[in-house]
Design a protein around this motif. Structure first.
Motif, PDB file in Angstrom:
ATOM      1  N   ALA A 155       0.828  -1.216   0.000  1.00  0.00           N
ATOM      2  CA  ALA A 155       0.000   0.000   0.000  1.00  0.00           C
ATOM      3  C   ALA A 155       0.856   1.257   0.000  1.00  0.00           C
ATOM      4  O   ALA A 155       0.395   2.334   0.376  1.00  0.00           O
ATOM      5  N   GLU A 156       2.087   1.146  -0.469  1.00  0.00           N
ATOM      6  CA  GLU A 156       3.036   2.260  -0.373  1.00  0.00           C
ATOM      7  C   GLU A 156       2.535   3.526  -1.050  1.00  0.00           C
ATOM      8  O   GLU A 156       2.577   4.616  -0.465  1.00  0.00           O
ATOM      9  N   HIS A 157       2.063   3.433  -2.280  1.00  0.00           N
ATOM     10  CA  HIS A 157       1.632   4.628  -2.990  1.00  0.00           C
ATOM     11  C   HIS A 157       0.397   5.252  -2.332  1.00  0.00           C
ATOM     12  O   HIS A 157       0.310   6.480  -2.173  1.00  0.00           O
ATOM     13  N   SER A 158      -0.545   4.411  -1.931  1.00  0.00           N
ATOM     14  CA  SER A 158      -1.763   4.907  -1.279  1.00  0.00           C
ATOM     15  C   SER A 158      -1.430   5.614   0.021  1.00  0.00           C
ATOM     16  O   SER A 158      -1.922   6.725   0.288  1.00  0.00           O
ATOM     17  N   ASN A 159      -0.616   4.965   0.853  1.00  0.00           N
ATOM     18  CA  ASN A 159      -0.282   5.547   2.154  1.00  0.00           C
ATOM     19  C   ASN A 159       0.508   6.841   2.006  1.00  0.00           C
ATOM     20  O   ASN A 159       0.301   7.795   2.769  1.00  0.00           O
ATOM     21  N   THR A 160       1.416   6.879   1.025  1.00  0.00           N
ATOM     22  CA  THR A 160       2.206   8.096   0.812  1.00  0.00           C
ATOM     23  C   THR A 160       1.297   9.263   0.439  1.00  0.00           C
ATOM     24  O   THR A 160       1.447  10.388   0.961  1.00  0.00           O
ATOM     25  N   ALA A 161       0.345   9.007  -0.452  1.00  0.00           N
ATOM     26  CA  ALA A 161      -0.581  10.065  -0.852  1.00  0.00           C
ATOM     27  C   ALA A 161      -1.453  10.508   0.315  1.00  0.00           C
ATOM     28  O   ALA A 161      -1.655  11.712   0.540  1.00  0.00           O
ATOM     29  N   LEU A 162      -1.963   9.559   1.074  1.00  0.00           N
ATOM     30  CA  LEU A 162      -2.842   9.891   2.200  1.00  0.00           C
ATOM     31  C   LEU A 162      -2.111  10.697   3.261  1.00  0.00           C
ATOM     32  O   LEU A 162      -2.625  11.716   3.755  1.00  0.00           O
TER      33      LEU A 162
END
Length: 421
Positions: A155-162
Motif C-alpha cells: 500500500a506504499e503509494h496509497s499511504n504516501t498520498a494519504l
C-alpha cells in the motif's frame, strides 16, 4: 544500511515526541478543526488518492495477492468518503483528554484527581489497508497522540498520498505536521527499529495477519496492544429462530469476507441439524461459499470434508468451517479450543442459553442474535477504530479514543509535607 534505517526511524520518533508535546496543549476546538480540515482535504484530493491506489492494485495483482487482500487494499470514491466521514465523526465525539476519572479531598486537605492523558507517541504496524492510515491518524490526533505509521509495501503509494494530504491539512489547521508520519516500508528492519524504540515510542499496535501480530508481540520491547486475528464463530442453538439464524450466518460470513469480524466457523445444535443443515448449506452455496464440514455437513456432495486445520483457519474468503455439536457446552468448548478471542455469536430464543454463552465464552465481543459484523468501532459509536484488541490488559475490543489514553494523578496541596515515621 541498517544503522541508517534505525536513525531514520528514531529521528521520526523524536520529531513525533516534539509534536506530541504540542498536542498535549491543543484544545478540543483546534483538534476538531484539524479533523474537519483533513476530511475536506481527502475529498478535495480524492483523485490523487485513487491514482496512487491504482498503482498499488496493479502491483498487487501482478504479485498474486489474494482477492481478500486486494479487497482490503482497494480504495474507491465511496471508501475515501467513508474514511473522511469517519474523521468527522471522531471530531464530534467528546475529547477524552482531561476527563476526570475519579477524585477526592483527603482528610489532610490534599486534592486528588485522576485524569486522562495521551499515550504520547503511538506506532502502528499494519498490512494492506490504507483506510487504517486515516483512521489511526484521526484517532491519534483527537486523543492527543502523535502517530508513527508503518504500513506495508503493498500500500506504499496509497499511504504516501494519504499521509501527504493529512500532513498538509494539519499545517493548514495550525497543528504540527509531524503528528502524522509514515515510516519506510520496504525493509522489515524498520518494524524492528520501531517496536524496540523504548523511550522514544510509548505504544505499538500491530494490525494484520497472525504472522505480523505474533512477530510484533514477541519481539517488541515497547508496550504493545495485541489486535488479534478473527477466527469467529456463529453458534445456532436448539431454540434458534431459523429464519433469523440464516440471516445472521449469511451476513456474518458474506457481507465482507476480508475483515476480521467475518464469521469463519458455523456450529449447529444437533437437535435442529436435520432441518437447518440442508437449509444453510443451500443458502451458503447460493452465495458461492465453500463449506468445510464435519461428517454431518459432508453428507451433501457440495460440502468439502473438514480437516483439523479448518477449525483454526481465518479464511478471509468465501469459505466457512461447519460442524454439528451435541450441546451448547460442546459449542462453548469448541470455541475455547479454536477461537481467537475476537467475536463469537449465538442465535437462540432461550434466555438461559444466551446467559450461559455470554458468561462462559471468553472473547472481546459476544453477540446474541446479531451478526458478528457489528464488532466495529464505528458501529459501536466510537467513530473510527484503531484496531480490535483481543488481549485483556488496558484495552479489549474495538479501540477508540479512550483506549489511546492513559491517566495521571494530579495532586494539589498547600505546602503539605508528609510526617516522618
Amino acid at each position: 544500511m541498517t544503522d541508517d534505517l534505525r536513525e531514520q526511524v528514531h529521528a521520526a520518533a523524536r520529531r513525533a515526541r516534539v509534536a506530541a508535546n504540542e498536542l498535549v496543549l491543543a484544545t478540543r476546538q483546534s483538534k476538531d478543526a484539524a479533523l474537519h480540515e483533513m476530511a475536506t482535504a481527502l475529498r478535495t484530493r480524492a483523485a490523487e488518492v485513487l491514482e496512487a491506489n491504482a498503482k498499488d492494485l496493479e502491483a498487487g495483482r501482478a504479485a498474486g495477492l489474494t482477492q481478500g487482500l486486494l479487497d482490503r487494499l482497494t480504495l474507491t470514491e465511496a471508501r475515501v468518503d467513508g474514511v473522511a466521514r469517519g474523521l468527522e465523526t471522531v471530531a464530534g465525539l467528546a475529547d477524552p483528554v482531561g476527563e476526570v476519572l475519579r477524585g477526592s479531598i483527603l482528610p489532610n486537605g490534599l486534592e486528588l484527581k485522576q485524569v486522562r492523558v495521551p499515550m504520547g507517541v503511538v506506532g502502528m504496524v499494519y498490512e494492506a489497508r490504507p483506510n487504517v492510515t486515516v483512521d489511526a491518524a484521526g484517532l491519534a490526533l483527537k486523543s492527543g497522540n502523535a502517530a508513527l505509521l508503518r504500513g506495508s509495501s503493498t500500500a506504499e503509494h496509497s499511504n504516501t498520498a494519504l499521509v501527504a494530504i493529512l500532513r498538509d491539512a494539519l499545517e493548514a489547521a495550525g497543528l504540527p505536521a509531524d503528528a502524522v508520519q509514515l515510516l519506510p516500508c520496504h525493509d522489515r528492519a524498520s518494524v524492528t527499529h520501531l517496536i524496540t524504540a523504548r523511550g522514544l515510542v510509548d505504544l505499538v499496535i500491530p494490525r494484520g495477519g497472525a504472522g505480523l501480530i505474533n512477530a510484533v508481540v514477541q519481539q517488541a520491547t515497547v508496550p504493545t496492544i495485541e489486535t488479534g486475528v478473527g477466527n469467529v464463530h456463529v453458534y445456532v442453538d436448539a431454540s434458534a429462530d431459523l429464519d433469523m439464524a440464516q440471516r445472521i450466518v449469511l451476513n456474518s460470513k458474506t457481507r465482507r469476507t476480508s475483515v476480521c469480524n467475518a464469521a469463519e466457523s458455523l456450529l449447529v445444535h444437533a437437535d435442529i441439524a436435520d432441518e437447518f443443515v440442508p437449509r444453510i448449506t443451500d443458502a451458503l452455496n447460493a452465495q458461492d461459499v465453500t463449506i468445510h464440514g464435519d461428517e454431518r455437513f459432508a453428507r451433501d456432495p457440495r460440502v468439502q470434508a473438514a480437516t483439523d486445520s479448518d477449525w483454526d483457519t481465518e479464511y478471509l474468503s468465501l469459505d466457512i468451517a461447519a460442524r454439528v455439536v451435541g450441546s451448547i457446552d460442546e459449542a462453548i468448548e469448541h470455541i475455547a479450543e479454536h477461537g481467537s478471542g475476537h467475536t463469537e455469536a449465538i442465535v437462540t430464543s432461550d434466555l438461559a442459553a444466551a446467559r450461559r454463552f455470554t458468561a462462559r465464552v471468553d472473547a472481546a465481543a459476544v453477540m446474541v442474535n446479531a451478526s458478528t459484523a457489528f464488532t466495529d468501532g464505528g458501529e459501536f459509536g466510537m467513530g473510527a477504530e484503531i484496531g480490535i484488541s483481543t488481549q485483556k490488559l488496558h484495552a479489549r475490543g474495538p479501540m477508540g479514543l479512550t483506549e489511546l489514553t492513559s491517566s495521571k494523578w494530579v495532586v494539589w496541596g498547600e505546602g503539605h509535607v508528609r510526617p516522618t515515621s
